[in-house]
Design a protein around this motif. Structure first.
Motif, short mmCIF file in Angstrom:
data_model
loop_
_atom_site.label_atom_id
_atom_site.label_comp_id
_atom_site.label_asym_id
_atom_site.label_seq_id
_atom_site.Cartn_x
_atom_site.Cartn_y
_atom_site.Cartn_z
N GLN A 111 0.80 -1.34 -0.06
CA GLN A 111 0.03 -0.01 -0.04
C GLN A 111 0.87 1.27 0.09
O GLN A 111 0.68 2.23 -0.75
CB GLN A 111 -0.87 -0.10 1.29
N LEU A 114 2.06 1.71 -3.58
CA LEU A 114 0.99 2.13 -4.46
C LEU A 114 0.65 3.67 -4.28
O LEU A 114 0.08 4.28 -5.00
CB LEU A 114 0.00 1.13 -4.58
N PRO A 118 1.85 4.73 -8.40
CA PRO A 118 0.36 3.83 -8.98
C PRO A 118 0.81 2.67 -9.89
O PRO A 118 0.09 1.87 -10.21
CB PRO A 118 -0.42 4.68 -9.53
N ALA A 150 -2.31 -2.98 -8.67
CA ALA A 150 -1.76 -1.74 -9.38
C ALA A 150 -2.68 -1.62 -10.50
O ALA A 150 -3.17 -0.59 -10.82
CB ALA A 150 -0.46 -1.66 -9.78
#
Ligand code: FES
Ligand code: FES
Length: 157
Positions: A111, A114, A118, A150
């Motif tokens: 997380q 990302l 991204p 993703a």
């Protein structure tokens, strides 16, 4: 001592000993047992949480140091209705876990990646989880899980 902080978007408060780690506070005082206890000396990454947005080992901090800060645990990666979030679902679909002990820490590191990148490459993903140990999977399916998440996030899942 009283420790007040924001956990998974909610204001939380509990009394604890000054010597209590953030890991023990989350698990024992707040009942958030998704954050796992592994080595307890900063090596395995099982206890990772987002601390003011950055991945952090909860076993290496005292709870009192988190007073006034913002923490996200693996429970905070779920959808608002409590069902698995996009990353969690991708780990399930791509077989990114076996025993699951490392998984909360892996999810938190993923997380964190990302949130800032991204569109990570496989190399970016390997780098992002390089401080999280897994004794079961060989890592390949974990990398594929994060890549799938993703892609799905870009598709608006
Ligand atoms: S339990 Fe914190 S790094 Fe292993
Ligand atoms: S799935 Fe067992 S330690 Fe990673």
């Amino acid at each position: 001592m009283k420790v007040s902080l924001t956990v998974n978007g909610r204001a939380r408060e509990a009394e604890t000993e000054p010597r209590t780690t953030l890991l023990d506070y989350l698990r024992d005082a707040l009942g958030l047992t998704g954050t796992h206890m592994g080595c307890e000396h900063g090596v395995c990454g099982a206890c990772s949480v987002l601390f003011d947005g950055a991945p952090m080992r909860a076993c290496l901090m005292f709870a009192v140091q988190a007073d006034g800060h913002e923490v996200v645990t693996v429970e905070g990666l779920c959808k608002p209705d409590g069902s698995p979030g996009v990353l969690q679902e991708a780990f399930q679909d791509e077989h990114g876990l076996q025993c699951g002990y490392c998984t909360p820490g892996m999810l938190i590191s993923a997380q964190a990646l990302l949130n800032t990148n991204p569109s990570p490459s496989r190399e970016d993903i390997r780098e992002a989880i390089s401080a999280n140990l897994c004794r079961c999977t060989g890592y390949v399916q974990i990398v594929e899980s994060i890549a799938t998440a993703a892609q799905r996030l870009k598709e608006g899942w």
